[in-house]
Every structure is written in C-alpha cells, then in structure tokens.
Design a protein around this motif. Sequence first.
Motif, PDB file in Angstrom:
ATOM      1  N   LEU A 174       0.761  -1.226   0.068  1.00  0.00           N
ATOM      2  CA  LEU A 174       0.010   0.077  -0.140  1.00  0.00           C
ATOM      3  C   LEU A 174       0.952   1.174  -0.071  1.00  0.00           C
ATOM      4  O   LEU A 174       0.626   2.190  -0.690  1.00  0.00           O
ATOM      5  CB  LEU A 174      -1.031   0.017   1.123  1.00  0.00           C
ATOM      6  N   LEU A 175       1.818   1.261   0.699  1.00  0.00           N
ATOM      7  CA  LEU A 175       2.856   2.498   0.968  1.00  0.00           C
ATOM      8  C   LEU A 175       3.756   2.813  -0.310  1.00  0.00           C
ATOM      9  O   LEU A 175       3.847   3.877  -0.784  1.00  0.00           O
ATOM     10  CB  LEU A 175       3.802   2.290   2.157  1.00  0.00           C
ATOM     11  N   LEU A 176       4.057   1.556  -0.848  1.00  0.00           N
ATOM     12  CA  LEU A 176       5.233   1.778  -1.828  1.00  0.00           C
ATOM     13  C   LEU A 176       4.769   1.579  -3.286  1.00  0.00           C
ATOM     14  O   LEU A 176       5.035   2.504  -4.012  1.00  0.00           O
ATOM     15  CB  LEU A 176       6.550   0.772  -1.651  1.00  0.00           C
ATOM     16  N   GLU A 177       3.772   0.564  -3.341  1.00  0.00           N
ATOM     17  CA  GLU A 177       3.268   0.255  -4.805  1.00  0.00           C
ATOM     18  C   GLU A 177       1.967   1.143  -5.302  1.00  0.00           C
ATOM     19  O   GLU A 177       1.918   1.765  -6.213  1.00  0.00           O
ATOM     20  CB  GLU A 177       2.957  -1.134  -5.002  1.00  0.00           C
ATOM     21  N   LYS A 178       1.176   1.399  -4.164  1.00  0.00           N
ATOM     22  CA  LYS A 178      -0.152   2.024  -4.175  1.00  0.00           C
ATOM     23  C   LYS A 178       0.131   3.561  -3.952  1.00  0.00           C
ATOM     24  O   LYS A 178      -0.877   4.299  -4.216  1.00  0.00           O
ATOM     25  CB  LYS A 178      -1.292   1.514  -3.462  1.00  0.00           C
TER      26      LYS A 178
ATOM     27  N   TYR B 164      -0.286   4.972  -0.966  1.00  0.00           N
ATOM     28  CA  TYR B 164      -1.078   5.390   0.082  1.00  0.00           C
ATOM     29  C   TYR B 164      -0.352   6.114   1.095  1.00  0.00           C
ATOM     30  O   TYR B 164       0.738   5.969   1.534  1.00  0.00           O
ATOM     31  CB  TYR B 164      -1.978   4.198   0.647  1.00  0.00           C
ATOM     32  N   SER B 165      -1.417   7.194   1.607  1.00  0.00           N
ATOM     33  CA  SER B 165      -0.570   8.026   2.672  1.00  0.00           C
ATOM     34  C   SER B 165      -0.406   7.189   4.135  1.00  0.00           C
ATOM     35  O   SER B 165      -0.998   6.153   4.168  1.00  0.00           O
ATOM     36  CB  SER B 165      -1.588   9.154   3.168  1.00  0.00           C
ATOM     37  N   LYS B 166       0.366   7.620   4.984  1.00  0.00           N
ATOM     38  CA  LYS B 166       0.711   6.789   6.286  1.00  0.00           C
ATOM     39  C   LYS B 166      -0.707   6.703   6.955  1.00  0.00           C
ATOM     40  O   LYS B 166      -0.712   5.922   7.728  1.00  0.00           O
ATOM     41  CB  LYS B 166       1.940   7.319   6.941  1.00  0.00           C
ATOM     42  N   LEU B 167      -1.250   7.934   6.987  1.00  0.00           N
ATOM     43  CA  LEU B 167      -2.613   7.791   7.466  1.00  0.00           C
ATOM     44  C   LEU B 167      -3.525   7.020   7.252  1.00  0.00           C
ATOM     45  O   LEU B 167      -4.289   6.202   7.803  1.00  0.00           O
ATOM     46  CB  LEU B 167      -3.200   9.422   7.632  1.00  0.00           C
ATOM     47  N   THR B 168      -3.815   6.571   5.879  1.00  0.00           N
ATOM     48  CA  THR B 168      -4.635   5.596   5.123  1.00  0.00           C
ATOM     49  C   THR B 168      -4.208   4.301   5.391  1.00  0.00           C
ATOM     50  O   THR B 168      -5.090   3.559   5.654  1.00  0.00           O
ATOM     51  CB  THR B 168      -4.703   5.831   3.682  1.00  0.00           C
ATOM     52  N   LEU B 169      -2.884   4.150   5.565  1.00  0.00           N
ATOM     53  CA  LEU B 169      -2.409   2.754   5.717  1.00  0.00           C
ATOM     54  C   LEU B 169      -2.605   2.400   7.340  1.00  0.00           C
ATOM     55  O   LEU B 169      -3.174   1.269   7.561  1.00  0.00           O
ATOM     56  CB  LEU B 169      -0.823   2.862   5.620  1.00  0.00           C
TER      57      LEU B 169
ATOM     58  N   ARG C 120      -2.502   9.897  -2.821  1.00  0.00           N
ATOM     59  CA  ARG C 120      -1.621   8.659  -3.534  1.00  0.00           C
ATOM     60  C   ARG C 120      -0.303   9.366  -4.254  1.00  0.00           C
ATOM     61  O   ARG C 120       0.223   9.092  -5.240  1.00  0.00           O
ATOM     62  CB  ARG C 120      -2.103   7.765  -4.263  1.00  0.00           C
ATOM     63  N   ASN C 121      -0.147  10.549  -3.535  1.00  0.00           N
ATOM     64  CA  ASN C 121       1.060  11.509  -4.058  1.00  0.00           C
ATOM     65  C   ASN C 121       1.065  11.936  -5.421  1.00  0.00           C
ATOM     66  O   ASN C 121       1.953  11.989  -6.155  1.00  0.00           O
ATOM     67  CB  ASN C 121       2.458  10.693  -3.816  1.00  0.00           C
ATOM     68  N   LYS C 122      -0.396  12.142  -5.803  1.00  0.00           N
ATOM     69  CA  LYS C 122      -0.325  12.614  -7.201  1.00  0.00           C
ATOM     70  C   LYS C 122      -0.383  14.253  -7.172  1.00  0.00           C
ATOM     71  O   LYS C 122      -0.963  14.775  -6.483  1.00  0.00           O
ATOM     72  CB  LYS C 122      -1.706  12.046  -7.925  1.00  0.00           C
TER      73      LYS C 122
ATOM     74  N   HIS D   1      -9.723  14.698  -8.653  1.00  0.00           N
ATOM     75  CA  HIS D   1     -10.570  13.463  -8.524  1.00  0.00           C
ATOM     76  C   HIS D   1      -9.959  12.269  -9.751  1.00  0.00           C
ATOM     77  O   HIS D   1      -9.533  12.581 -10.555  1.00  0.00           O
ATOM     78  CB  HIS D   1     -11.937  13.568  -8.826  1.00  0.00           C
ATOM     79  N   SER D   2      -9.829  10.901  -8.967  1.00  0.00           N
ATOM     80  CA  SER D   2      -9.382  10.003 -10.186  1.00  0.00           C
ATOM     81  C   SER D   2     -10.452   9.496 -11.186  1.00  0.00           C
ATOM     82  O   SER D   2     -10.173   8.939 -12.128  1.00  0.00           O
ATOM     83  CB  SER D   2      -8.867   8.731  -9.273  1.00  0.00           C
ATOM     84  N   SER D   3     -11.597   9.748 -10.891  1.00  0.00           N
ATOM     85  CA  SER D   3     -12.794   9.207 -11.592  1.00  0.00           C
ATOM     86  C   SER D   3     -13.836  10.273 -11.728  1.00  0.00           C
ATOM     87  O   SER D   3     -14.054  11.425 -10.797  1.00  0.00           O
ATOM     88  CB  SER D   3     -13.390   8.148 -11.177  1.00  0.00           C
TER      89      SER D   3
END
Length: 296
Positions: free
Chosen positions: A10-14, A16-21, A171-173, A266-268
């Motif tokens: 989740l952290l490296l590939e996706k 995700y933020s540490k809070l979401t993780l 997601r760091n976008k 937004h992603s979608s």
Amino acid sequence: MAFKAFSDYLLLEKNYSKLTLKAYLNDLEEFQIFAISEFNSDSINEVHYNQIRNWIVALVESGITNRTINRKISSLNTYYRFLLKIKAIEVNPLNKHKALKVNKKIQVPFSEAEMKAVMDAVHSANDFEGLRNRLIIELFYATGIRRIELVNLKCSDVDFANKSLKVLGKRNKERYIPLLDSVIDTIKSYMKVRNELVIVSDDTYLFLTKKGVKVYETLVYRIINDYFSMVSSKVKRSPHILRHSFATHLLNQGANLNAVKELLGHSSLAATQVYTHNSIAELKKVYTDAHPRSKK
C-alpha cells in the motif's frame, strides 16, 4: 500474517498515505481480534465469508454506522485482493459481498452570498493571523483543495511567474491549479508578515502558526468554522464544505465537469458528479423562472 507485505504494498506500490495505511491496518487488526475471540483462529487468511458476516452483524449490533462498516470491509477486501495477487489464497471470501446500504449525505455548500460576506469580513485583515486566515479561506474557495493538501503546502509550491499552485494530492499525485490575481496578491501580503515572525521552525511550509510551526488540521477546521459561523446557519461549516462550494459554484457558472474533476484531483468522473445536484437545482430554478410555460 502478511500484514507487513501488505503494508509495504500500500505504501510503496499504491502510494497510500501513512494515515490511510494506519486506518487499513487498524481494521485488519480489529477483525483479527474478532476472529481469535469468536473462532479461535489467529489467521484471517483462512476465514470464510460466513465468519466475516458474523463480524458485520456484530458491528451493526454495536451501533456502528453502515458507512463505517463498509469502510472496514473495504479494508478487508483490499487485503484479500492483495493475497490473491501474491497467490497466498485461491479465493477471495468477499468476492460476492454487497456493501450495506447507506443514506447519501447531501453536502449543502455555502451560498455565493455567504462567501461574499466572509470575504468582505476578512478583506481588511493586515496582521499575521488575520492575513493567514484570509489566505486560507481564499485558497480553499479559489482552488477547491483538501484540508490536508493545504496544511502540507510549501512556499516553493507557489509559482508566482505562472500564477499557479502545485498540490500534492491523494496517493502522492501532483496537480497544478491556476491562481487568481487577487489570491496572488494575498499570498504576497501574507508572505511579507510571515517573514517578520521572530521564530520559525518549519520554514518550508506556507502556513504557520504565530509560534512559527506548521499549521495543523484541527486549527484549519476551527478557522473555517469560526468565520463561517458569523454568516451561515448551516450545521456543517468545514473546509470540505468550502471545497464543495468551489465545485458547485463553478458548475453553476457553466464550468466543464471534466475541468472541475481535474481541479479537484479526482481520479474518476463519478466522484465529481456528486457535486452536480446543486448545479441541476440551480438550472431548474433558472428554467422555471425563464420558461414561458412555467407561468401558466
């Protein structure tokens, strides 16, 4: 347990933020505790859907909202899909699960009149906190950024030459949002008094407290709630409602839905479409007021 591998995924590939993780792992650990107490099993990799359904029933009976339960099951589902990906399991026990029904919350945006009243109230601010609060309100309404995005803004994210703002979203976008001339002027005024602070420990961040440290989310929420409580009787007065107002007012003025989607990060398109109900309501009002047949 594959929690460590899942966490890295989740952290490296996706991204995700540490809070979401943390939220995902908390949900998994909560279900693991339930599985141990109810089924004497310390491995949630081997449970069946009936056992997960027992957990759902227990959550419902505890008074937790369907929305929260759906989020917890979503965390579990993401974990099982990861186990499928690494071939640790052959079947996802949640592959046929249907989310619990939830009542859709209608987010009521601030009206343009309420926005004008607040902007008029903060317009004359010239001290550090007054200018900072004014800029926070202006940025929310002019860019539609999220609260956490605002908190993490750095001075280097403001491009004065191109009149734009770099925002690090979910997601760091990264995305770039144009800035109005009036907002650029407020940033310059704020930066002038910000640079006069005696002690600054977090110099890279744009928004600071008067003690020179990075602002925090609860402070930003309190600023918005305090200012808007003076002009609005709405129950919810939060940064998210300002984001909602930004999107709704743009759509009311004829902005393209895809353009608003990009501005919001937004992603979608489906995520952006929730803002259209107010735009449609405005269109209905205009239609009713203007159409010749509506007078009959």
